[in-house]
Design a protein around this motif. Sequence first.
Motif, short mmCIF file in Angstrom:
data_model
loop_
_atom_site.label_atom_id
_atom_site.label_comp_id
_atom_site.label_asym_id
_atom_site.label_seq_id
_atom_site.Cartn_x
_atom_site.Cartn_y
_atom_site.Cartn_z
N HIS A 327 35.33 52.26 68.15
CA HIS A 327 35.99 53.37 68.84
C HIS A 327 36.94 52.90 69.93
N LEU A 328 37.00 51.60 70.15
CA LEU A 328 37.77 51.06 71.26
C LEU A 328 39.21 50.73 70.89
N ARG A 329 39.97 50.38 71.88
CA ARG A 329 41.33 49.90 71.69
C ARG A 329 41.32 48.75 70.67
N GLY A 330 42.08 48.90 69.59
CA GLY A 330 42.11 47.88 68.56
C GLY A 330 41.03 48.02 67.52
N GLY A 331 40.13 49.01 67.67
CA GLY A 331 39.06 49.23 66.71
C GLY A 331 39.55 49.93 65.46
N LYS A 332 38.66 50.12 64.49
CA LYS A 332 39.09 50.73 63.23
C LYS A 332 39.30 52.24 63.37
N LEU A 333 38.73 52.87 64.40
CA LEU A 333 38.98 54.28 64.68
C LEU A 333 39.02 54.48 66.20
N PRO A 334 40.14 54.15 66.83
CA PRO A 334 40.24 54.39 68.28
C PRO A 334 40.00 55.87 68.59
N VAL A 335 39.13 56.13 69.57
CA VAL A 335 38.74 57.49 69.90
C VAL A 335 39.22 57.85 71.30
N ASN A 336 39.88 58.98 71.42
CA ASN A 336 40.34 59.52 72.70
C ASN A 336 41.27 58.56 73.42
N THR A 337 42.39 58.30 72.77
CA THR A 337 43.35 57.32 73.28
C THR A 337 44.07 57.78 74.54
N HIS A 338 43.94 59.04 74.91
CA HIS A 338 44.50 59.53 76.18
C HIS A 338 43.52 59.34 77.33
N GLY A 339 42.28 59.01 77.00
CA GLY A 339 41.24 58.90 78.01
C GLY A 339 40.21 60.00 77.90
N GLY A 340 40.47 60.97 77.04
CA GLY A 340 39.53 62.06 76.85
C GLY A 340 39.38 62.92 78.08
N GLN A 341 38.42 63.81 78.01
CA GLN A 341 38.11 64.64 79.18
C GLN A 341 37.33 63.84 80.21
N ILE A 342 36.74 62.74 79.76
CA ILE A 342 36.08 61.81 80.67
C ILE A 342 37.10 61.14 81.58
#
Length: 392
Positions: A327-342
């Motif tokens: 889920h991280l930067r460079g991962g196979k499925l980057p999640v919440n690339t804007h930073g999310g609501q977190i």
Amino acid sequence: MARDFLRNKAAIVGLGATEFSKDSGRTEIQLGVEAIMSALNDAGIDPADVDGMATYTMDNNPEIELHRLIGGRELKFFSRAHYGGGAACAPVMHAAMAVATGVADVVVVYRAMNERSGFRFGQGGLLTEDPNAFETVDFGWYFPHGLMTPASWVAMFAQRYLHETEATSEDFGRIAVGARDFASTNPAAWFYQKPLTLEEHQAAKWVAEPLRLFDCCQESDGAVAMVIVSAERAKDLQQTPVMIRGAAQGAKDQQRMMTSFYRDSLMDLPEMQCVADGLYSMSGLGPDDIQTAVLYDHFTPFVLPQLEAFGFAERGKACNFVREGHHLRGGKLPVNTHGGQIGEAYIHGLNGVAEGVRQVRGSSVNQVAGVEHVLVTAGTGVPTSGVILGTP
């Protein structure tokens, strides 16, 4: 009935937002007008052409007032979706249906809120004290037991998920750390240049065990808006259209408003599974076709069962997905690339849809290479919604 009736029939052609803050210093109506005018300018569409508007029920911005203030002439379509953040993608679906069927030509989707300096959803309590209102009666079953805030409601599900799987609090932390890493390189994010370590997450205070401080999203002021037109009209506008491949809403058996405690299992999100099935059916796509995802992260524990509902991880095994850093930067499925609501802001999920648009456009500050399709989800624990966006 064919499920692909909306596939590629509508497109997002304009995007606008205000700054995200903890005290906007403006009314929610002013924030809404600013974001809408920015989105229309981005699309190259005259405000007078807007004939449709869609938003959430938890909104203090009347459609007719915003339409008047931007210089609208005729309003042919307006809709609102309920259930808080579960509505995040639903107005996009409603707008797509309106333009695909010819009910309206130009629909604005918007969310404007002073959710930090004004009414704070995170403080809990009732939205109305009317004793006859359904939600007043419904929450009467939970408040006497101390279940009075969104964090306390989600904690019930999170605790059960930990009990039934191999996940730990550190896996929740890995979600938060990933979001803050993306936020740290996003100038629009509240936590710009402020990454988070797993050690800091684990040392943070409890909010409602097993939720720590950094498992909970922000409270933010700000506004986001977007413009949706038919695929045909989108061809003549100044922005490359972002196609709506699929859109869905979902609620399932024994559904409550964040308190679905009487289901057979508390570790799943059946309403999100309903949305996943609808999105994949309408779009003709599957998990292997998605390059990046914006998963609603009002609380980190619910990101894990979302990964499972959409087929990115096996049931109960999403902890392995995040431990491996997919889920991280460079991962196979980057999640919440804007930073999310977190990490970016809590604009009730519409800022997540905006990030999906930017990823398809290729304009995200944390752009994922080779994006063709982006999954965006809405609030979890409530009746919810989702969209899949794609390239023309």
